[in-house]
Scaffold this motif. Sequence first.
Motif, PDB file in Angstrom:
ATOM      1  N   ALA A 135     -68.934  32.089   9.192  1.00  6.59           N
ATOM      2  CA  ALA A 135     -68.390  33.150  10.051  1.00  6.59           C
ATOM      3  C   ALA A 135     -67.011  33.586   9.557  1.00  6.59           C
ATOM      4  N   ALA A 136     -66.194  32.615   9.155  1.00  6.31           N
ATOM      5  CA  ALA A 136     -64.843  32.940   8.692  1.00  6.31           C
ATOM      6  C   ALA A 136     -64.884  33.786   7.426  1.00  6.31           C
ATOM      7  N   SER A 137     -65.778  33.449   6.495  1.00  5.90           N
ATOM      8  CA  SER A 137     -65.880  34.203   5.253  1.00  5.90           C
ATOM      9  C   SER A 137     -66.280  35.651   5.523  1.00  5.90           C
ATOM     10  N   ARG A 138     -67.276  35.795   6.402  1.00  8.72           N
ATOM     11  CA  ARG A 138     -67.718  37.152   6.719  1.00  8.72           C
ATOM     12  C   ARG A 138     -66.659  37.912   7.519  1.00  8.72           C
ATOM     13  N   LEU A 139     -65.952  37.203   8.378  1.00  8.80           N
ATOM     14  CA  LEU A 139     -64.898  37.829   9.178  1.00  8.80           C
ATOM     15  C   LEU A 139     -63.756  38.317   8.287  1.00  8.80           C
ATOM     16  N   GLN A 140     -63.433  37.539   7.237  1.00  7.92           N
ATOM     17  CA  GLN A 140     -62.385  37.943   6.301  1.00  7.92           C
ATOM     18  C   GLN A 140     -62.784  39.227   5.564  1.00  7.92           C
ATOM     19  N   GLN A 141     -64.045  39.301   5.146  1.00  7.80           N
ATOM     20  CA  GLN A 141     -64.523  40.510   4.477  1.00  7.80           C
ATOM     21  C   GLN A 141     -64.437  41.726   5.405  1.00  7.80           C
ATOM     22  N   ALA A 142     -64.803  41.512   6.672  1.00  8.17           N
ATOM     23  CA  ALA A 142     -64.754  42.614   7.638  1.00  8.17           C
ATOM     24  C   ALA A 142     -63.321  43.051   7.901  1.00  8.17           C
ATOM     25  N   CYS A 143     -62.410  42.095   7.993  1.00  9.14           N
ATOM     26  CA  CYS A 143     -60.994  42.407   8.211  1.00  9.14           C
ATOM     27  C   CYS A 143     -60.444  43.212   7.037  1.00  9.14           C
ATOM     28  N   ASP A 144     -60.756  42.767   5.816  1.00  9.76           N
ATOM     29  CA  ASP A 144     -60.302  43.489   4.627  1.00  9.76           C
ATOM     30  C   ASP A 144     -60.854  44.911   4.598  1.00  9.76           C
ATOM     31  N   ALA A 145     -62.139  45.061   4.922  1.00 13.23           N
ATOM     32  CA  ALA A 145     -62.753  46.385   4.919  1.00 13.23           C
ATOM     33  C   ALA A 145     -62.101  47.290   5.952  1.00 13.23           C
ATOM     34  N   GLY A 146     -61.764  46.737   7.112  1.00 13.92           N
ATOM     35  CA  GLY A 146     -61.150  47.528   8.169  1.00 13.92           C
ATOM     36  C   GLY A 146     -59.781  48.059   7.796  1.00 13.92           C
ATOM     37  N   VAL A 147     -58.915  47.185   7.249  1.00 14.55           N
ATOM     38  CA  VAL A 147     -57.563  47.646   6.920  1.00 14.55           C
ATOM     39  C   VAL A 147     -57.573  48.567   5.703  1.00 14.55           C
ATOM     40  N   ALA A 153     -72.701  38.106  15.547  1.00 18.90           N
ATOM     41  CA  ALA A 153     -73.168  37.564  14.261  1.00 18.90           C
ATOM     42  C   ALA A 153     -72.935  36.058  14.216  1.00 18.90           C
ATOM     43  N   TYR A 154     -73.942  35.326  13.700  1.00 16.21           N
ATOM     44  CA  TYR A 154     -73.909  33.856  13.583  1.00 16.21           C
ATOM     45  C   TYR A 154     -73.718  33.192  14.939  1.00 16.21           C
ATOM     46  N   ASN A 175     -66.691  46.714  12.258  1.00 11.96           N
ATOM     47  CA  ASN A 175     -67.907  46.458  13.031  1.00 11.96           C
ATOM     48  C   ASN A 175     -69.144  46.391  12.142  1.00 11.96           C
ATOM     49  N   ILE A 176     -69.184  47.268  11.119  1.00 10.77           N
ATOM     50  CA  ILE A 176     -70.345  47.260  10.230  1.00 10.77           C
ATOM     51  C   ILE A 176     -70.424  45.951   9.454  1.00 10.77           C
ATOM     52  N   ASN A 177     -69.275  45.457   9.030  1.00 13.96           N
ATOM     53  CA  ASN A 177     -69.242  44.239   8.216  1.00 13.96           C
ATOM     54  C   ASN A 177     -69.321  42.958   9.039  1.00 13.96           C
TER      55      ASN A 177
END
Length: 641
Positions: A55-67, A104-105, A97-99
């Motif tokens: 979850a953390a790995s996917r959350l980091q990707q989503a955070c990066d995509a958002g900013v 999720a999980y 949200n997309i990422n």
Amino acid sequence: MTHFRENVAISGVSGMLNRLAHDRAGNTFAMIAAATVPLIALVGGGVDMGRSYLAASRLQQACDAGVLATRKKIGSSSIVDGNIPADAITVGQRFFNINYRDGAYGTESRSFTMTLEADYSVTGEASVTVPTTLMKVFGNNEMPVEVNCEAQLNFSNTDVMFVLDTTGSMADTNPGDSLNRIDSMRSVVKKFHAQVEGSKGPGTRIRYGFVPYSSNANVGHLLQDDWVVDEWTYQSRERVDDTSSIETQTDYANWVTINDGYSSAIVDTFAATWKPGTGEYDSGHYECNGGGPTGWAATSVETILSSTSEPYVGPPAGTKTIERVNRVTNGPNRWISLNGSTCEKWEATYTDHEQEFDRIKYPRYNQTWLYKPVTRDVSNWRSETYGCMEERSTYEIYTKEENVDTSIAFDLNIVEVPTPGNTDTQWRPMYPDIIYARKLTNENANNFHKDEVEYDGTYFKPASMPALVACPAPAGKLAEMDTASIDAYLTTLSPLGQTYHDIGMIWGGRLLAENGLFASENASEPGKDTSRHLIFLTDGKTEPLDIVYGAYGLEPLDERRWTDRPDPLLDRTIEMRFFQACKEVKKLNITVWVIGFGTSMNDVMKECAGDGHWYQADDAATLEKAFDSIAKSLAELRISK
């Protein structure tokens, strides 16, 4: 950056193990049962921690995509008011949200927030809660997961040359705008500068230059002395004597005031009358109609104190007479003066106003004017002219597709440094006050005449209408500029003149090129490449007039780039040369951006810039978006942590 918080409580495990260690009954089953508890804790912790890491790995990707999406979306508005615009937040949230979809999980309590930092980077904080499975047995029901992210828009070394249309139509206001075009342009350029400066990293060099243009560009102050001719020939006139006719010339000299009996004052005011414009050169003006009698109503009494005569050598030979005169004046003088939209009626009163002076009379031939090309010494041009130049030698170009020979078309040779003494390669100072349109009696006539003409009157003088000899604000070479410097320079721009795009593109390229006239100043820093961009902004199509005195002289008489004919007409000729100049500029590894502000973009402009590099802005808001898009294209968007 990821943070976990885990609390595992195993009640009684320690005591039970201690008892087993002292139990010598050999109860194997009990020992196995006792070992099962820590085994479950280890397995359960591994399963739940694995889900948390996923979850953390996917959350980091989503955070990066958002900013990243937010930083790319935001423009100069965020720089001005310090806030992330709502539409940029919406885009960033959508990418997050997309990422990382809600739930999720099996996670809960999804959260994502963003902040615009002082250095204009966008930081984000994202968090979720991971419900545990086997770890619930030990009283640990959830595991919080938090990540941080940051996106920056960074610039490498960059040079930006603004080529700005400052013709008369820039004083107009686009529908829906509150500011006229030139004020809107000033505002948007300042925001662009703030956006770029706010995003550059330490040690990054970003420089800005300016070429305001109309029918010419003001570059004289940037040129070396030996880049300019010492003498040049202009379409002008000379005085000639008519030896068949002699008249008496009267001069006055050596004035002395004996009694200053003079006073003046405003005796009345009234509103001026607005007179609408009659054409392109008259946008309207105030007039003072009425107001009572005006004119000289005083009387003067003259006494000749002495009179002497002497031979006058001439030519023509004759007698010169010098009279010493005493004059006493009494009475009023009335006139009306326009002050803004107010008419002021003045009255002067003479009361025994006494003066003495010499009245000198001598013979002279009647004079007339010979209109012709006149060569003059221009070595003192720096103090005698405003700084606009006539272009270097060239030849006529009939299509935009033809291959230009820049070895003889020196105006289109962007990097050619003049050779001292070779006038083909040098520039020629503009002298508007001596230019006359031979055999043209007014601006509406159509009777240019290349042969010499003797005439006792005055033919049309382009300088009688400032728009026909416009010399814009001085161009500025590349330099690092702060907010105050940008603001001060933009204040110097004023709208005047006709639209000649070719000269703007030519000088924009010259001032931006790494090689050529300013190679020593424009060179890249050692070990660092420089990205070069020319932003060309205009509010109109090519609009020349054959009575304009500009960068190529007086076109119908000088015939340097154009000869009066149906095809191509002067406007088409200028567009073709603009396109050829654009091609030469892009050969120098310069990216060209073209913006049409309040005007439709024609095919020549679009083809010059190329796909993705031209914009049509119908109002100030769209213009700001165009500059924002260019700013983003100049920068490198990256994750900084």
